[in-house]
Design a protein around this motif. Structure first.
Motif, PDB file in Angstrom:
ATOM      1  N   LEU A 181       0.760  -1.254   0.148  1.00  0.00           N
ATOM      2  CA  LEU A 181      -0.086  -0.025   0.158  1.00  0.00           C
ATOM      3  C   LEU A 181       0.665   1.251   0.075  1.00  0.00           C
ATOM      4  O   LEU A 181       0.748   2.062  -0.752  1.00  0.00           O
ATOM      5  CB  LEU A 181      -0.957  -0.124   1.165  1.00  0.00           C
ATOM      6  N   SER A 182       1.856   1.252   0.753  1.00  0.00           N
ATOM      7  CA  SER A 182       2.555   2.574   1.004  1.00  0.00           C
ATOM      8  C   SER A 182       3.538   2.694  -0.501  1.00  0.00           C
ATOM      9  O   SER A 182       3.427   3.838  -0.953  1.00  0.00           O
ATOM     10  CB  SER A 182       3.946   2.473   2.138  1.00  0.00           C
ATOM     11  N   ALA A 183       4.038   1.611  -1.009  1.00  0.00           N
ATOM     12  CA  ALA A 183       4.656   1.823  -2.208  1.00  0.00           C
ATOM     13  C   ALA A 183       3.702   2.229  -3.269  1.00  0.00           C
ATOM     14  O   ALA A 183       4.105   3.126  -4.254  1.00  0.00           O
ATOM     15  CB  ALA A 183       5.262   0.594  -2.442  1.00  0.00           C
ATOM     16  N   THR A 184       2.677   1.615  -3.383  1.00  0.00           N
ATOM     17  CA  THR A 184       1.692   2.095  -4.459  1.00  0.00           C
ATOM     18  C   THR A 184       1.415   3.529  -4.133  1.00  0.00           C
ATOM     19  O   THR A 184       1.080   4.305  -5.348  1.00  0.00           O
ATOM     20  CB  THR A 184       0.534   1.217  -4.442  1.00  0.00           C
ATOM     21  N   ALA A 185       0.873   4.082  -2.956  1.00  0.00           N
ATOM     22  CA  ALA A 185       0.585   5.241  -2.819  1.00  0.00           C
ATOM     23  C   ALA A 185       1.690   6.248  -3.505  1.00  0.00           C
ATOM     24  O   ALA A 185       1.217   7.193  -4.114  1.00  0.00           O
ATOM     25  CB  ALA A 185       0.167   5.583  -1.503  1.00  0.00           C
ATOM     26  N   ILE A 186       2.933   6.057  -3.160  1.00  0.00           N
ATOM     27  CA  ILE A 186       3.949   6.719  -3.634  1.00  0.00           C
ATOM     28  C   ILE A 186       3.856   6.591  -5.173  1.00  0.00           C
ATOM     29  O   ILE A 186       4.300   7.592  -5.818  1.00  0.00           O
ATOM     30  CB  ILE A 186       5.192   6.534  -3.105  1.00  0.00           C
ATOM     31  N   ASP A 187       3.582   5.603  -5.616  1.00  0.00           N
ATOM     32  CA  ASP A 187       3.717   5.138  -7.132  1.00  0.00           C
ATOM     33  C   ASP A 187       2.591   6.066  -7.706  1.00  0.00           C
ATOM     34  O   ASP A 187       2.984   6.745  -8.766  1.00  0.00           O
ATOM     35  CB  ASP A 187       3.385   3.614  -7.331  1.00  0.00           C
ATOM     36  N   VAL A 188       1.439   5.967  -7.329  1.00  0.00           N
ATOM     37  CA  VAL A 188       0.461   6.774  -7.977  1.00  0.00           C
ATOM     38  C   VAL A 188       0.566   8.179  -7.766  1.00  0.00           C
ATOM     39  O   VAL A 188       0.650   8.975  -8.674  1.00  0.00           O
ATOM     40  CB  VAL A 188      -0.924   6.486  -7.139  1.00  0.00           C
ATOM     41  N   LEU A 189       1.047   8.868  -6.609  1.00  0.00           N
ATOM     42  CA  LEU A 189       1.550  10.188  -6.375  1.00  0.00           C
ATOM     43  C   LEU A 189       2.553  10.695  -7.692  1.00  0.00           C
ATOM     44  O   LEU A 189       2.382  11.592  -8.311  1.00  0.00           O
ATOM     45  CB  LEU A 189       2.035  10.376  -5.085  1.00  0.00           C
ATOM     46  N   VAL A 190       3.527   9.734  -7.601  1.00  0.00           N
ATOM     47  CA  VAL A 190       4.521  10.304  -8.372  1.00  0.00           C
ATOM     48  C   VAL A 190       4.134  10.289  -9.869  1.00  0.00           C
ATOM     49  O   VAL A 190       4.514  11.074 -10.710  1.00  0.00           O
ATOM     50  CB  VAL A 190       5.827   9.231  -8.332  1.00  0.00           C
TER      51      VAL A 190
END
Lengths: 317, 298, 665
Positions: free
Chosen positions: B102-111
């Motif tokens: 979840l955290s990596a994806t959140a960063i992924d989406v944001l970026v």
């Protein structure tokens, strides 16, 4: 459009330059150098002669001198330098391994498209039917199972049950095409099914979206047969993001898959890169990166140029 | 509204349901597979949150005398080479895998949004330059980056999350960008521009809702993808710290070494991985089918 | 009274024996009848008589009995092992025992095992899991040996013909008397400073440019030694400063006639093994070195050995072919020229699951120490033995692999009591019985293995004090930690530390998880950090790791090597130790002029390491070699001396019939 293409081409050079420099320095930044790697790999408990080895490997000069030498060799002599291990030049190593990687990647992409496109299109046409579920599930499970798990099971269990193991050596294609395919078929299948899920989903989504567009309704109301509607009108438009996605996959043709190559003992570029990293074989790391970068940047450019052909509404200013 | 007889019809107001409730109802009614997967994910999240309470043993506790035993009453899924309870490790692994995912994806989406959305929308020279940056980044090998960072800073959860998130985001930015470009050329968008709507309004009202499905696709793929990527990294030795019972780590360490002797050590973490990623994907598909205005019923 | 030495009686005895042999050698149903006690066993199928011990009784006063003892070996595909022993012995003055071997078989003189008779031909495959760095051991370090051993040779070699009860050649230990001459036919030591090696006159270089099959000369050998020591032939610097040859101080190295004469300036009683078998002391082709400066490129490699390196496909395999003019014959069967196999092929396979599967599928013939593809855990080995009982397995132990080094340059392991407590926390016996199924040797040893008699101090000779510190005693460990200033905190933890591992070492991780369980019980929380190999080495060298890191111990290597590992500033000093007393002892050992002096200094130094708990003693666990049943001549013996790994394959042969019938290849 042409101006755009030329601008892109010109920009490739600084891009590659920056990349090459970044890689060159960062790999030397990692703690532990080639000699430490050798000590660790070969269990030398009497120690290695660091001085002599550094001299032999060209590591005894300051980094900037090494940097300069690398560019000099590349521009003046057209070589990527000599690998620190063995006497092959970097390009010799790359070219020796390239056919394996390309074949693996190509077969994997083909397999993934063979799975993804029909399943994606069918899932879109027959949304929420059992067949849709089954097809999609298979594609997704292919991705959800870590490919090394599947690969290891293929290696370990048949050897125990039937005394069979996949071929241990690569048979050149021109010597024995069937044998060659036999070497690659299982790794490509594993790799391909893992890649198919994304493409399948994208195909399905775009198909679904396109099928609801007005011009499709128009085509249908014109009385065109369903499959004509799909192939002539729907497919082309839904394939745009798919092209992007496949374009994103193309690097696998060059980058290979470290895990699959390791498990199936395929001498590919992925494995070479991994070994070079662990062994701190700097010229090989830099060389493969440059090689890889050229390909990826090239692919991206081609994909971007194809885009307007597929979707005439897109123009580049 | 009047009927043909002239008398006004009582305006029939359906009971007001929240949009959420309506959404869930539709999910259950129309997407049984998605619903099932949703329940699985929910259960997983609960287990992940209450891992200490649910797990029968601490995940590092060894019971050497009972090593390499299969399922039994004391150890429901068996034990590994040091006698650690596999079930407890899988339960804690849920927490790790989900939080990393979840955290990596959140960063992924944001970026991805920031880079892809911005360059796609703005276009022009800015687009060219940033895209070159993206090119450089995408060819900068993940392995090299990982090795560099991890050898300097050491293995750790944060490193993995950041690297997976940022790399994924940059790679995904191209998809976002192409979607945004496609939208930009849409007629209604040109019309909005023509009547002089400010850019932000255009962004909020036209672009964002239209790239929503793309984002949802990315999200549902990404969480699963991150979890799988972490597993592959563990196999290569670059994954999460080996002390942590991540599913990928369990599969590529104990699982791999004991596939013939103690197959459960690979089977259960592998199944956990597969079911979780599968469910995430199917749930994402179902949600997208429902949410995407363009995909809603032909 | 008949003359006991009458030839007629002897003839009668012999012919009776031979008649019985003949009878027994006939196939079919097996019945052996000898007057007196007879055991008759009826067995269907063919009986293969492999050895027959014929005991001839020479005429003696009293009864004479001719005895036949048959020992039959079970051969897969053929049936029945029958042992039929009929013995009636009557006291006599002489018993002559001869062994007769049936055709097609051979008895190994060093261990009594029976193999199919040596046959020439075939290809032997093995899996190699690491890529040799290049072809010059003096430049690339030991790893080059994977490619060049078997192509180039040294002055000496482990004696393959040695009786295996003296040295089973499977624990990397070689006493001076276990070495035999290879390129050096014989040697002499007329005074303590002079060594004369007589170089064989029947050796030729391989028939490859630029040597083109010319004879090996003493000048060639001298050239190489000049290169390694930097004492002539244009070499002013040694090619590798890490060579053990540089422990000696040279006055001159010269060729005199057919000999190499080495003169030292200081005597060194244990110099001989270095000349014969130092790790990098290969005799390389002088013309090649003169032309290229070194032999780094395998394409330039020319040697005198049983194999020639004909192909090295990058990333894929290495192929050697038989040197048909090889000068040496089999040490065990001196009438046979070596090597037996036509081709040797190393497949580069990195993943252990993959090469184990290839072994099971019959695609590789050897998986073991010489190729670094041995199995390192008992679980794996037992599993392979269970699923494939036809594959031969050879357990061997030679050193401790998981001895934790303490970072003594910082807290908490700068205190000896803390280190001692960590040792006392481990129940090595339980770990052995569970993790190693009881096959490991848990008796603590010093850093020098007890296989080196006189240098390694056996546990029973340690003082009671020290012994107590190496006994499982968690209560005692906790008491020590309390007094050392590390009481249990509110969470039960005394202190947190780390153990640094090499990510490539799966077995080290397993051991660490197990030991951490024990450390946790005494309140020490140990976290595992797994690093890339080169990073791990870098961290170990600079004491950058937090608390502990595994290293090898209890080794069979010449004592000066492991002694150096604790010396101040040594490159292998991972613990950051710096103790003047210890250094003095090591200096003494290096200057020793006799075995007694060396042993004294060594044992004192080794005990000092043990008393100071600089390492946590780890059990010596078995590793496993494997070979296919059709590989003959192999009994798990693999060690030929410093990096002479492929020499093994020159002495093994393949039973083609068995291979075809079993694997269809």
């Amino acid at each position: 459009m042409r101006a755009y293409a030329i601008r892109r081409l010109l920009l490739i050079i600084p891009t590659l330059f920056i990349l090459a420099t970044m890689v060159f320095f960062s790999v030397r930044f990692i703690p532990g150098d080639a000699i430490d790697a050798m000590e660790s790999r070969y269990e030398t408990y009497t120690g290695l002669d660091r001085e002599a080895l550094e001299k032999q490997l060209g590591l005894d000069v300051p980094i900037f001198v090494q940097y300069g030498r690398w560019w000099r060799d590349l521009i003046l002599h057209g070589t990527l330098g000599k690998s620190l291990f063995g006497q092959w030049t970097v390009e010799e190593k790359i070219l020796a391994r390239l056919p394996v990687t390309i074949e693996l990647g190509l077969l994997a992409i083909i397999i993934s498209l063979v799975i993804a496109l029909p399943v994606g299109v069918y899932s879109a046409i027959r949304q929420d039917t059992p067949a849709d579920y089954v097809g999609r599930s298979l594609a997704v499970v292919g991705m959800a199972m870590p490919n090394f798990w599947l690969a290891l099971m293929v290696i370990i269990y048949p050897a125990i049950w039937w005394g069979w193991s996949p071929p241990t050596q690569v048979i050149p294609f021109f010597e024995d095409p069937l044998g060659n395919l036999g070497v690659f078929i299982i790794p490509s299948l594993i790799l391909g099914t893992a890649m198919s899920a994304d493409t399948m989903r994208m195909t399905r989504t775009m198909m679904l979206e396109v099928l609801r567009q007005d011009y499709i309704r128009t085509a249908r109301s014109k009385g065109l047969k369903e499959w004509v509607v799909i192939t002539r009108h729907a497919l082309k438009n839904s394939l745009i993001p798919v092209v992007t996605m496949v374009g994103m996959r193309l690097p696998i043709l060059i980058g290979g898959s470290v895990i699959i190559e390791n498990i199936f003992a395929l001498p590919g570029l992925g494995r070479l890169y991994m070994l070079a990293l662990q062994g701190r074989d700097y010229p090989v790391v830099s060389g493969i990166n440059l090689f890889f970068a050229i390909w990826v940047v090239g692919f991206n450019l081609i994909v971007d140029l194809i885009y307007p052909i597929l979707d005439p509404r897109v123009r580049y200013r | 509204m009047s009927s043909t007889s002239g008398r006004p019809l009582a305006v029939f107001e359906p009971k007001r349901r929240s949009k959420m409730a309506e959404f869930f109802l539709r999910l259950v009614r129309e997407k049984p597979l998605g619903t099932t997967c949703g329940i699985i994910i929910l259960l997983l999240i609960i287990v992940a949150i209450f891992a200490e309470a649910v797990a029968p043993y601490p995940y590092r506790e060894t019971h050497l005398e009972d090593r390499l035993t299969g399922s039994s009453f004391r150890f429901l899924l068996g034990t590994d080479y040091a006698g650690r309870d596999l079930l407890s490790r899988i339960i804690h692994g849920a927490r790790i895998s989900l939080s990393v995912g979840l955290s990596a994806t959140a960063i992924d989406v944001l970026v991805g949004l920031l880079i892809g959305g911005a360059t796609g929308f703005i276009g022009g020279k800015w687009d060219l330059v940033v895209q070159r940056f993206v090119d450089v980044w995408m060819t900068f090998p993940g392995l090299l980056l990982l090795l560099t960072i991890m050898s300097l800073v050491g293995p750790g959860i944060l490193q993995i999350i950041l690297i997976l998130g940022i790399s994924g985001g940059i790679a995904g930015s191209r998809v976002v960008r192409s979607a945004v470009i496609g939208i930009k050329e849409n007629d209604y968008f040109l019309a909005a521009e023509a009547i002089g709507s400010p850019s932000t309004a255009i962004l909020m009202r036209h672009v964002l809702p239209n790239i929503m499905p793309v984002l949802i696709i990315i999200f549902s793929i990404s969480v699963g993808g991150v979890i799988i990527a972490e597993a592959s990294l563990s196999f290569l030795g670059f994954g999460l710290p080996v002390d942590l019972p991540s599913w990928g780590g369990m599969l590529s360490r104990e699982g791999r070494g004991y596939m013939e002797i103690a197959p459960w050590l690979a089977l259960y973490p592998g199944l956990a991985l597969t079911i979780t990623v599968y469910s995430l994907n199917m749930l994402g598909d179902a949600m997208r089918d429902l949410l995407d205005p363009r995909l809603r019923g032909a | 009274m008949p003359n006991i030495f009458s030839s007629r009686w002897v003839a009668l005895a012999v012919s009776t024996a031979m008649l019985l042999m003949l009878v027994a050698a006939c196939g079919g149903t097996k019945t052996i009848e000898v007057p007196g006690e007879t055991k008759t066993i009826e067995v269907p199928g063919e009986t293969v008589v492999v050895t027959k011990e014929v005991i001839k009784e020479v005429l003696v006063p009293g009864e004479t009995v001719v005895v036949t003892k048959e020992v039959i070996k079970e051969v897969p595909g053929e049936t029945v092992v029958v042992e039929n022993e009929v013995v009636k012995v009557v006291a006599g003055p002489e018993r002559i025992v001869t062994k007769e071997v049936a055709a097609g078989y051979i008895i190994d003189p060093t261990n009594g095992k029976v193999y199919t008779a040596p046959a020439y031909g075939g290809t032997l495959y093995y899996a190699l899991d690491r890529v040799p760095p290049n072809a010059d051991q003096s430049v690339g370090g030991d790893g080059a040996g994977y490619a060049v051993s078997g192509v180039v040779e040294k002055l000496g070699l482990a004696n393959w013909g040695i009786d295996r009860s003296v040295n089973a050649l499977n624990n990397e230990y070689l006493a001076e008397s276990h070495l035999t001459g290879n390129l050096a036919e014989r040697w002499s030591n007329p005074d303590p400073l002079t060594y004369i090696f007589h170089i064989r006159q029947d050796v030729n270089w391989h028939n490859k440019a630029p040597m083109n099959g010319r004879a090996l000369t003493a000048e060639d050998v001298v050239f190489n030694f000049h290169r390694y020591t930097g004492t002539g032939s244009g070499f002013t610097e040694p090619s590798a400063k890490s060579s053990q040859l540089l422990q000696l101080k040279y006055e001159s190295i010269e060729a005199v006639g057919n000999s190499m004469v080495i003169k030292l300036t200081e005597p060194r009683f244990d110099a001989l093994p270095l000349f014969l078998d130092d790790a990098s002391a290969y005799i390389n082709a002088p013309e090649v070195i003169k032309e290229h400066g070194n032999v780094v490129d395998w394409r330039n490699l020319v040697g005198t050995g049983p194999f020639q390196l004909v192909d090295w496909i990058e990333g894929d395999s290495l192929t050697w072919e038989r040197n048909v003019d090889y000068w040496k014959n089999d040490e065990k069967y001196p009438e046979n020229q070596l090597p037996y196999i036509d081709r040797l092929k190393a497949l580069l396979i990195m993943d252990s699951a993959t090469y184990t599967a290839a072994l099971r599928a019959g695609k590789i013939d050897y998986m073991g120490h010489n190729a670094s593809t041995m199995l390192k855990t008992v679980d794996e080995a037992l599993s392979l033995m269970k699923t494939n009982p036809e594959i031969n397995s050879y357990p061997y132990t030679f050193r401790a692999n998981n001895a934790y080094v303490f970072n003594t340059t910082q807290a908490p392991f700068d205190q000896v009591n803390v280190r001692k407590a960590m040792q006392m926390a481990l129940d090595l016996d339980t770990i052995n019985n569970t993790y190693w199924s009881g096959f490991a040797d848990t008796t603590p040893q010093t850093v020098i293995g007890t296989v080196q008699k006189g240098y390694g101090v056996p546990f029973e000779d340690w003082s009671e004090d020290v012994k107590a510190g190496y006994t499982y005693n968690p209560a005692g460990a906790e008491a020590l930690l309390d007094t050392a200033g590390y009481p249990r905190g509110s969470d039960g933890i005394r202190f947190t530390t780390t153990v640094d591992l090499n990510a490539a070492d799966a077995q080290a991780l397993e051991y660490a998880v197990i030991t951490n369980g024990y450390f946790a019980e005494i309140g020490v929380d140990v976290k595992i950090e797994s690093w890339d190999g080169a990073v791990h080495r870098d961290r170990a060298r600079g004491q950058l790791y937090g608390g502990m890191t595994p290293f090898i111990s209890s080794v069979p290597y010449p004592p000066l090597v492991p002694l150096a590992w604790q010396y101040t500033g040594d490159l292998q000093n991972r613990g950051g130790w710096s103790d003047a007393t210890y250094d003095a002892l090591v200096d003494e050992a290096r200057k020793a002029t006799s075995v007694a002096e060396l042993q004294s200094a060594t044992t004192q130094a080794a005990m000092m390491v043990a008393e100071n708990h600089w390492y946590i003693a780890s059990p010596i666990a078995p590793w496993y070699n494997f070979s296919q049943p059709w590989v003959q001549g192999f009994d798990g013996d693999f060690f030929f001396g410093g990096w002479q790994k492929n020499s093994l394959f020159a002495r093994l042969w393949i039973d083609q019939n068995l291979k075809e019938s079993m694997s269809g290849r």
